[in-house]
Design an enzyme around this catalytic site. Structure first.
Site, PDB file in Angstrom:
ATOM      1  CE  LYS A 106      -6.350   1.945   7.471  1.00  0.00           C
ATOM      2  NZ  LYS A 106      -5.500   2.806   6.642  1.00  0.00           N
ATOM      3  CD  GLU A 158      -2.475   1.346   2.718  1.00  0.00           C
ATOM      4  OE1 GLU A 158      -2.746   0.299   3.348  1.00  0.00           O
ATOM      5  OE2 GLU A 158      -2.760   2.479   3.129  1.00  0.00           O
ATOM      6  NE  ARG A 189      -0.846   8.482   4.886  1.00  0.00           N
ATOM      7  CZ  ARG A 189      -0.791   7.659   5.924  1.00  0.00           C
ATOM      8  NH1 ARG A 189       0.199   7.762   6.787  1.00  0.00           N
ATOM      9  NH2 ARG A 189      -1.704   6.745   6.094  1.00  0.00           N
ATOM     10  CB  THR A 239      -3.848   8.191   2.366  1.00  0.00           C
ATOM     11  OG1 THR A 239      -2.855   7.428   3.075  1.00  0.00           O
ATOM     12  CG2 THR A 239      -4.254   9.343   3.272  1.00  0.00           C
TER      13      THR A 239
END
Ligand code: 3PG
Length: 206
Positions: A125, A40, A44, A68
């Site tokens: 998640k 993943e 960011r 994200t």
């Protein structure tokens, strides 16, 4: 490959913050060498999308995803860059399971879980796992929500990952501990492979 297939590739999904595009390929190779395949890359940093593109094109054995993701347009962008799955810290309004990439949305409460199930998701998640109840929350969700499967993330480490993985409703865990920033910045790919190897040998049957 379905999201479930991807999450079953290894017990741990590394959560990666890539600051320099030049780190992307050696980092992904180091993790794959240690037995972690679903990666993943979080959105960011300015190089996240290019990093996803590079890993998708250059790292055999890696199944690159994006983390994200907080908007529908980001979900489309990561699909265009070659991501095979997406991860979000929460539910995104209007975004269901079907879309440009399969999405693993974050949930922390029963209400969010119910919204997610209604939107067609079956895999979630649990985030931030250690803060919102950890193993106790997973046990509590198991009975009323037998159709939900989790990838707890947030505060997971080599010390507590096995406890999470022992839960029947946990398919894998996510965490950044396998790619510490100091090791990435130093290009210490050997250390990252060692951390990945220890993580890949944790519990869950693949
Ligand atoms: C994140 O989104 O940063 C993940 O939840 C990773 O959490 P961790 O750094 O506690 O593993």
């Amino acid at each position: 490959m379905t999201l479930q297939d991807i999450l079953k590739l290894a017990p741990v999904v590394p959560v990666l913050i890539i600051e320099e595009e030049a780190h992307a390929v050696p980092l992904a190779k180091a993790l794959v060498a240690g037995g972690l395949y679903a990666l993943e890359v979080t959105l960011r940093t300015p190089v996240a999308l290019d990093s996803i593109r590079r890993i998708a094109g250059e790292v055999e054995g890696a199944v690159v995803g994006a983390g994200t993701i907080t908007t529908a347009s980001a979900r489309q962008s990561v699909a265009d860059a070659g991501a095979k799955f997406g991860v979000s810290p929460g539910l995104i309004e209007g975004e269901g399971f079907d879309g440009p990439v399969p999405l693993l949305p974050g949930i922390a409460t029963a209400t969010e879980l119910m919204w997610g199930l209604r939107a067609g998701y079956t895999h979630f998640k649990l985030f931030p796992a250690n803060i919102v109840g950890g193993v106790g929350a997973l046990k509590a969700f198991a009975s009323p929500f037998p159709q939900a499967t989790f990838c707890p993330t947030g505060g997971v480490s080599l010390d507590n990952a096995a406890d999470y993985l022992a839960q029947p409703n946990v398919i894998c865990v996510g965490g950044s501990w396998v790619a510490p920033m100091d090791a990435v910045r130093a290009g210490d790919w050997g250390r990252i492979t060692e951390l990945a190897r220890a993580a890949s040998q944790l519990g869950k049957a693949a």
